[in-house]
Write a protein that holds these residues in place. Structure first.
Motif, PDB file in Angstrom:
ATOM      1  N   THR A   1      -6.940   1.989   0.256  1.00  0.00           N
ATOM      2  CA  THR A   1      -6.256   2.426  -0.970  1.00  0.00           C
ATOM      3  C   THR A   1      -6.315   1.325  -2.024  1.00  0.00           C
ATOM      4  OG1 THR A   1      -4.760   3.727   0.386  1.00  0.00           O
ATOM      5  CG2 THR A   1      -4.045   3.296  -1.875  1.00  0.00           C
TER       6      THR A   1
ATOM      7  N   CYS B   1       0.059   3.049   3.768  1.00  0.00           N
ATOM      8  CA  CYS B   1       0.521   2.518   5.047  1.00  0.00           C
ATOM      9  C   CYS B   1       1.530   1.380   4.892  1.00  0.00           C
ATOM     10  CB  CYS B   1      -0.676   2.050   5.883  1.00  0.00           C
ATOM     11  SG  CYS B   1      -1.589   0.727   5.087  1.00  0.00           S
TER      12      CYS B   1
ATOM     13  N   CYS C   1       0.843  -1.193   0.000  1.00  0.00           N
ATOM     14  CA  CYS C   1       0.000   0.000   0.000  1.00  0.00           C
ATOM     15  C   CYS C   1       0.881   1.247   0.000  1.00  0.00           C
ATOM     16  CB  CYS C   1      -0.899  -0.010   1.247  1.00  0.00           C
ATOM     17  SG  CYS C   1      -1.832   1.520   1.421  1.00  0.00           S
TER      18      CYS C   1
ATOM     19  N   CYS D   1      -6.129  -2.141  -0.090  1.00  0.00           N
ATOM     20  CA  CYS D   1      -5.545  -2.188   1.257  1.00  0.00           C
ATOM     21  C   CYS D   1      -6.670  -2.396   2.257  1.00  0.00           C
ATOM     22  CB  CYS D   1      -4.794  -0.897   1.577  1.00  0.00           C
ATOM     23  SG  CYS D   1      -4.132  -0.908   3.259  1.00  0.00           S
TER      24      CYS D   1
ATOM     25  N   CYS E   1      -6.557   0.864   4.994  1.00  0.00           N
ATOM     26  CA  CYS E   1      -6.974   2.226   4.643  1.00  0.00           C
ATOM     27  C   CYS E   1      -7.787   2.303   3.351  1.00  0.00           C
ATOM     28  CB  CYS E   1      -5.763   3.159   4.563  1.00  0.00           C
ATOM     29  SG  CYS E   1      -4.655   2.717   3.213  1.00  0.00           S
TER      30      CYS E   1
HETATM   31 ZN   LIG Z   1      -3.090   1.136   3.361  1.00  0.00          ZN
END
Ligand SMILES: [Zn+2]
Length: 471
Positions: A393, A373, A370, A388, A391
């Motif tokens: 993404t 993060c 990711c 992800c 988060c």
């Molecule tokens: Zn992430």
């Protein structure tokens, strides 16, 4: 011009062989001279009613001139032939003697055997041969081609007249030879005793010969396994080596032998203009492998070929180890596929293949991380992006690190082992003689030409990069 005698369709799966009949004919017609080698002419291997290698014979008879050369041995008698000869009349005696041999030896009881012979003052047009080796010729068409050229004699439905006429129409562009040895009469139908060791030795010591031994399945290929009178047949490019090679075999002694000039191993059956991929023809086509080859029931390997004429390509089970090479192909590879077109299911039965260009086969190493993060992302379905879990993404599938996988196959030609090749297929060993799907080189070079002897008359063949520079 000699008299052309063509004979076909005298054999059956149960016994006789038309080439044996040739040995009987040369004895019966010994009052006349053989002009040139006896000929064994293979015709279209895809003819539906043919269960064996569709072969006809042609003898040319005349009054020989100049030096003679040996083309056979029958008992204690040497069979001679002449390079040139003058014309002889087509007499009743020749006709009667030929008919007697055919009537004595042809397999009249077999429902699928329809013998015929032709005796012609002049060879029919070469076009008849080319159509008969590449397409399906009707009897009417063959009769039109030989009209006014001599006489024909048919038995049963007389379908053999097609092959008999086509054999007399052959004017070789490319040619090979085969010495055929026959068994003593009392051994017909019994097991053949030929030493495998002596066949392996022959295969190594006579490099101008081919299709002797199947090194993959460790099987003798030069001897048939049918109950026919043939002991063995040795094929090659140099006719004078073949009787020597035959004499070196250990085992059952031949009762007689005859040396044939043949169109075997020439690729004459390949249609150059493969516009329509017609069933019962053989073609050479290029295209791109469309999907990974897969093995289907029975052990056959199948894949689609994309290009001007998309078609399924099949490597059948008897092609053995060749199938492993076919399985090594990958989508995107550019190949030339050579083989015969089958109607149902529409497919190309692969005789050999050339790998022209290798596609890159990529393999994903791992999922991407990711960008927010740095956690390893998860896949969302086969075609979906990576996501992800923490988060949310997303990254496209192409963002995963990939490597190009090394390939197990390299560019070049591949063919099945000697035991599963067709009579007409040009073995890779002979590929220097012309190209697949193109006309063969006229006036073929000697197979024994050393690299040095080739380099001298053709210095331009030496690549510039390797030429010596004085410093
Ligand atoms: Zn992430």
């Amino acid at each position: 011009m000699p008299l052309y005698l063509g004979v076909d369709d005298t054999d059956s799966l149960r016994g006789m062989c038309t080439t044996f009949l040739a040995t009987e004919l040369v004895q019966a017609l010994a009052d006349w001279d053989l002009i040139g080698f006896p000929r064994l002419v293979r015709l279209n291997p895809n003819i539906p009613w043919k269960t064996r290698g569709n072969g006809a014979i042609c003898l040319r008879l005349g009054r020989g001139h100049g030096p003679r050369f040996p083309v056979g041995q029958i008992g204690n008698r040497t069979v001679w032939a002449f390079r040139r000869g003058s014309e002889i009349p087509l007499t009743d005696e020749i006709l009667t003697k030929t008919a007697q041999v055919v009537e004595r030896w042809a397999e009249f009881d077999d429902p699928s055997t329809n013998p015929a012979f032709v005796l012609l003052h002049k060879a029919p047009s070469a076009g008849l041969y080319w159509r008969a080796v590449r397409t399906i010729v009707t009897k009417d068409e063959a009769l039109r081609e030989i009209a006014g050229l001599g006489i024909r004699k048919e038995y049963k439905n007389g379908r053999g007249v097609i092959g008999a006429a086509a054999a007399t129409a052959w004017r070789p562009r490319d040619r090979t030879y085969e010495v055929l040895a026959y068994r003593a009469r009392d051994r017909w139908g019994t097991l053949r005793a030929i030493s495998g060791e002596s066949v392996r030795r022959l295969d190594v010591e006579f490099p101008s010969t081919f299709n002797n031994y199947d090194w993959e399945s460790e099987r003798v290929v030069l001897a048939p396994r049918t109950p026919c009178p043939v002991l063995c047949g040795i094929r090659g490019d140099d006719p004078w080596e073949l009787p020597v090679a035959l004499a070196g075999l250990d085992g059952e002694p031949p009762d007689r032998w005859l040396l044939f000039e043949t169109n075997q191993g020439t690729d004459d059956h390949l249609t150059r203009h493969s516009i329509a991929l017609r069933p019962s023809t053989s073609v050479s086509i290029t295209g791109r492998v469309g999907a990974p080859p897969r093995t289907v029931r029975g052990g056959h390997v199948v894949f689609p070929l994309l290009g001007r004429h998309p078609i399924d390509i099949v490597a059948y089970e008897p092609s053995k180890g060749f199938r492993a090479r076919v399985r090594d192909l990958a989508p995107g590879d550019v190949i030339r596929a050579v083989g015969s077109i089958r109607d149902v299911p529409r497919s190309l039965n692969l005789e050999k293949l050339e790998l022209i260009a290798l596609a890159d086969v990529v393999k994903k190493v791992e999922n991407p991380r990711c960008l927010g993060c740095a956690r390893r992302m998860k896949s969302s379905g086969r075609r979906g992006p990576y996501r992800c879990r923490r988060c949310g993404t997303r990254r496209p599938r192409s963002d995963a690190p990939h490597i190009i996988r090394p390939r197990r196959i390299s560019l070049g030609w591949y063919e099945p082992p000697a035991g599963s090749r067709r009579h007409l297929s040009k073995p890779l060993k002979r590929m220097a003689f012309g190209q697949v799907g193109k006309e063969a080189v006229v006036g073929r070079p000697s197979i024994r030409a050393s690299p040095k002897s080739l380099a001298e008359p053709y210095p331009c063949l030496l690549p510039a990069a390797t030429s010596l520079v004085r410093v």
